[in-house]
Design an enzyme around this catalytic site. Structure first.
Site, PDB file in Angstrom:
ATOM      1  N   SER A 304       0.817  -1.169  -0.025  1.00 32.83           N
ATOM      2  CA  SER A 304      -0.036   0.043  -0.172  1.00 32.83           C
ATOM      3  C   SER A 304       0.937   1.250   0.075  1.00 32.83           C
ATOM      4  O   SER A 304       2.105   1.127   0.434  1.00 32.83           O
ATOM      5  CB  SER A 304      -0.921   0.122   1.291  1.00 32.83           C
ATOM      6  OG  SER A 304      -0.229   0.469   2.488  1.00 32.83           O
ATOM      7  N   ASP A 305       0.246   2.540  -0.561  1.00 36.00           N
ATOM      8  CA  ASP A 305       0.953   3.416  -0.400  1.00 36.00           C
ATOM      9  C   ASP A 305       1.079   3.750   1.266  1.00 36.00           C
ATOM     10  O   ASP A 305       0.134   3.234   2.004  1.00 36.00           O
ATOM     11  CB  ASP A 305       0.682   4.647  -1.237  1.00 36.00           C
ATOM     12  CG  ASP A 305       1.470   5.885  -1.502  1.00 36.00           C
ATOM     13  OD1 ASP A 305       2.603   5.989  -0.426  1.00 36.00           O
ATOM     14  OD2 ASP A 305       1.327   6.469  -2.585  1.00 36.00           O
ATOM     15  N   TYR A 306       1.553   4.720   1.459  1.00 33.69           N
ATOM     16  CA  TYR A 306       1.877   5.295   2.951  1.00 33.69           C
ATOM     17  C   TYR A 306       0.325   5.488   3.904  1.00 33.69           C
ATOM     18  O   TYR A 306      -0.325   6.590   3.277  1.00 33.69           O
ATOM     19  CB  TYR A 306       2.613   6.552   3.197  1.00 33.69           C
ATOM     20  CG  TYR A 306       3.111   6.862   4.597  1.00 33.69           C
ATOM     21  CD1 TYR A 306       4.308   6.662   4.786  1.00 33.69           C
ATOM     22  CD2 TYR A 306       2.298   7.569   5.340  1.00 33.69           C
ATOM     23  CE1 TYR A 306       4.687   6.912   6.188  1.00 33.69           C
ATOM     24  CE2 TYR A 306       2.605   8.132   6.428  1.00 33.69           C
ATOM     25  CZ  TYR A 306       4.032   7.565   6.984  1.00 33.69           C
ATOM     26  OH  TYR A 306       4.538   7.985   8.203  1.00 33.69           O
ATOM     27  N   THR A 307      -0.043   4.634   4.386  1.00 34.82           N
ATOM     28  CA  THR A 307      -1.260   4.387   5.187  1.00 34.82           C
ATOM     29  C   THR A 307      -2.653   4.262   4.324  1.00 34.82           C
ATOM     30  O   THR A 307      -3.770   4.801   4.491  1.00 34.82           O
ATOM     31  CB  THR A 307      -1.520   5.623   6.290  1.00 34.82           C
ATOM     32  OG1 THR A 307      -1.631   7.012   5.619  1.00 34.82           O
ATOM     33  CG2 THR A 307      -0.253   5.859   7.079  1.00 34.82           C
TER      34      THR A 307
END
Length: 762
Positions: A304-307
């Site tokens: 995933s991208d950040y969060t």
């Protein structure tokens, strides 16, 4: 089955020569991702032994705050404070690895805990956002795209991999392969521009460069093409915004660079922040499983991208973090970045029966297979040698490559009366503007580990090129977004005392990149006022633009005699600019994005579809255009000047009637009719004149760089098959339709003389 999913199964691929090449690339990538039988058995044995919490750990990655990291905040604070309990987490097997920390010795210490003190002895993987260099910084990817040179992009990626792996990194979250058709979007800077053909060529090249000959090599850096998918289509050019997109545009524009990157061997990708037609990508099973894994047979891992998994709650598709976790992993997100949701909720989701164990096991399997393919099980301390770190950091070879790449990225937009190149003697030069002696804005966005004290400013580069240093004076005139008291008066005085003025103006590096969308893509007003005042002095003006996107130039900036797009060129900025400014090298860059006449034209891109009322010669009334400006670009995609002049002959076709399974050869003679050796970029464009769906007014289908001495000529040759003429029709079938086509060999997307041919029915 949904319409999108059924479209995947209906899609038809043409089995011409080009398609067979693509199949061969895919087969090669599959071979590169294969493991020995013993390795597969070891992976299955590990999965059988792992607790649910250990499985969740292998699917969780966190920011590394224990090793050398950037002093600037590059992501919002989120997730657990890993620096306080990293050793404990590693011993308990509660993370796949860490990212954005550097240092071979520190990485070795963390890895030792994993392989000697944890229960299952599974090695960690160390990731980082190395988009265009670590300490030695190369041009931003958009700038390097202007080189129209995939081989150069491969070499800079290879150089970045050598330096990054020496500093304890196994995995880069790059290349960024999003197509950027709206210059208001700040992350245009990180990609390769507006065209899918150019973007695909550079995506594949960078993957090859990062990963090298073998993933097990000490200097191989696992590539992660991002952001999957259509992040660049955010509405209004506003970062993180929603995306409304047709299936045809998704498949023709935004997906091809990803496919090219995977065919080149990339074994990871990153889910994007945006939704597409109401479905957030981190919950989009149709694309991340249906397309990516089932159709494309991608065998790597998705992070995933950040969060981004946690943000499914704010998207409004998950009621809470637990539901967000379930949606993300079911969609195909193998690894949760920073949010810690997988550690917190995966075990309970499986125990409650809300998530099949098989789904978790498959994600763990992908992670362990990737670690095996990187050689981490056989050599957990690979890329963690402090001696290699010393030898391969900021080396002269790295800097030489950075300088070469920076030179090739420079685009000469305008050069009235051959003002450039400037002489190295005999003329007084006033260097004016906030970037004259600046070293803090050379690297550009997503280069937080750059070393400004090692970087070359414009002033330093120009002074080094001049025998008489007194010929150059430097005046700031203004700050980037604020005026300086008395600055304009000082700049005007400096201009009056000079023979020629060089203006170092444009965007600061914090004006481009993530979360830096702009409604007005113009030179900041204080700098514009500075240029207007200096222009009134009447001296010849050279504008050096520092930019992370195409800009809408106005007033005295637009009217300057010479305009040079220098992007953010990285460590060797000043040296490269001086090389071109004083004529040691003729500029060879071409625009990978269209420069608009006005900000309000965005989104603007050359390969737009025609309308029923196109702007033409009949007059402006009742045409597809704005009241204030025409539909033309100020500087078109593919545009760029040299210090010589090139003449294109009419294209010649091997046949004017292309048979269904045949190949068309297109040639044109290009002559250097100027007085200097220079490099030209010949570009091949097509247009489908009548199809079952509206088609772009032009589409890039090839390009070649040729270097010619004055008076010389050469013949450039391109080939087309029906696959290059195909598109997705209303039933989402990838087909070529018989009929008439125009073809150009030209120096930009708006120039040249076309020839016509007919594709005959099979």
């Amino acid at each position: 089955m949904s319409p999108a999913a059924s479209a995947f199964t209906r899609r038809k691929f043409l089995l011409g020569a080009s398609s067979l090449t693509l199949l061969a690339l895919a087969e090669r990538a599959a071979c590169a991702s294969s493991l020995s039988k013993s390795a597969e058995q070891h992976i299955e044995a590990l999965i059988a032994k792992m607790t649910l919490q250990e499985k969740a750990g292998q699917l969780s990655i966190f920011s590394d705050m224990t090793r050398l990291a950037s002093k600037t905040q590059i992501n919002p604070e989120a997730g657990p404070p890993v620096d306080d309990n990293l050793a404990k987490r590693v011993r308990e097997g509660r993370l796949i690895g860490v990212f954005n920390g550097f240092g071979a010795a520190g990485g070795r210490a963390i890895q030792r805990i994993a392989v000697e003190e944890s229960r299952l002895k599974i090695p960690l993987i160390f990731g980082a956002d190395v988009l265009h260099g670590l300490y030695t910084v190369f041009p931003i990817p958009l700038g390097e795209a202007a080189s129209f040179d995939p081989q150069l992009a491969e070499r800079t990626a290879r150089a970045a991999a050598i330096e990054s792996t020496a500093n304890g990194v196994h995995w880069t979250f790059a290349p960024m392969v999003d197509i950027g058709r709206d210059q208001r979007w700040g992350r245009v800077a990180e990609g390769s521009g507006e065209d899918p053909y150019l973007g695909s060529a550079l995506a594949a090249a960078r993957v090859r460069g990062f990963q090298g000959k073998s993933l097990t090599d000490e200097d191989s850096l696992l590539a992660c093409p991002k952001h999957f998918v259509a992040y660049g289509a955010a509405m209004g050019g506003m970062d993180y915004n929603t995306v409304e997109l047709s299936e045809q545009t998704l498949h023709e524009v935004y997906l091809p660079p990803f496919k090219a990157a995977f065919d080149a061997g990339a074994l990871s990708t990153m889910s994007s922040f945006n939704d597409i037609n109401g479905v957030p990508m981190s919950a989009n099973r149709e694309l991340m499983t249906g397309l990516l894994r089932e159709q494309w047979k991608f065998r790597g891992m998705v992070v995933s991208d950040y969060t981004a998994d946690m943000e499914l709650v704010k998207h409004g598709v998950a009621k809470d973090d637990r539901e967000a976790t379930r949606l993300a992993i079911l969609a195909g997100v193998d690894i949760s970045m920073q949010s810690d949701l997988y550690n917190l909720y995966l075990p309970d989701l499986v125990r409650s029966g809300d998530l099949p164990m098989a789904v978790v096991d498959e994600s763990v399997r992908r992670v362990l297979r990737t670690k095996y393919l990187l050689g981490l099980f056989d050599n957990p301390y690979r890329s963690l040698n402090p001696e290699v770190e010393k030898q391969n950091t900021m080396t002269p070879q790295l800097r030489a490559t950075a300088r070469e790449s920076a030179r090739a990225s420079i685009v000469l937009l305008k050069n009235e009366d051959n003002l450039l190149p400037l002489p190295k003697a005999g003329k007084k030069i006033a260097l004016i503007g906030p970037f004259a002696n600046d070293t803090l804005n050379l690297a550009g966005p997503w280069a937080p580990w750059a070393r400004p004290d090692h970087d070359v400013s414009v002033e330093q580069g120009m002074r080094a090129a001049l025998a008489d240093k007194s010929l150059l004076t430097v005046t700031l005139g203004s700050m980037i977004e604020k005026p300086i008291e008395g600055g304009i008066d000082a700049a005007v005085a400096a201009a009056r005392a000079a023979d020629v003025v060089v203006l170092a103006i444009g965007e600061g590096q914090d004006m481009s990149g993530e979360a830096q969308s702009r409604t007005q893509i113009i030179v900041p007003p204080p700098q514009q006022r500075l240029v207007e005042a200096v222009a009134k002095v009447g001296k010849p003006l050279v504008v050096l633009l520092r930019n992370g996107r195409a800009l809408a130039l106005e007033g005295a900036v637009r009217n300057a005699q010479a305009i040079v797009a220098t992007w953010f060129l990285g460590t060797e900025t000043g040296s490269a600019i001086a090389d071109v400014l004083f004529g040691d090298f003729s500029p060879s860059g071409r625009l990978p994005v269209s420069f608009p006449q006005d900000s309000g034209q965005q989104p603007y891109f050359y390969n737009r579809r025609t309308t029923g009322r196109p702007q033409g010669d009949e007059g402006p009334a009742f045409k597809a255009r704005y009241r204030e400006v025409s539909n033309e670009a100020l500087y078109a995609f593919g545009h760029g000047l040299t210090y010589s002049r090139f003449e294109y002959g009419l294209p010649k076709l091997s046949t004017e009637s292309l048979a269904w399974d045949a190949t068309l050869t297109i040639t044109a003679r290009i002559a250097n009719i100027g007085e200097r050796e220079a490099e030209e970029v010949a570009q091949l464009y097509i247009r489908d004149r009548a199809a079952s769906m509206t088609r772009p007014i032009r589409e890039l289908k090839g390009f070649k760089k040729v270097r010619l001495p004055p008076g010389a000529s050469t013949e450039v040759q391109f080939t087309l098959t029906r696959r290059e003429l195909a598109f997705y029709n209303s039933q989402m079938q990838f087909v070529a339709e018989p009929g008439e086509f125009d073809v150009w060999i030209s120096p930009s997307a708006t120039t040249g003389v076309s020839k016509r041919f007919v594709l005959k029915a099979g």
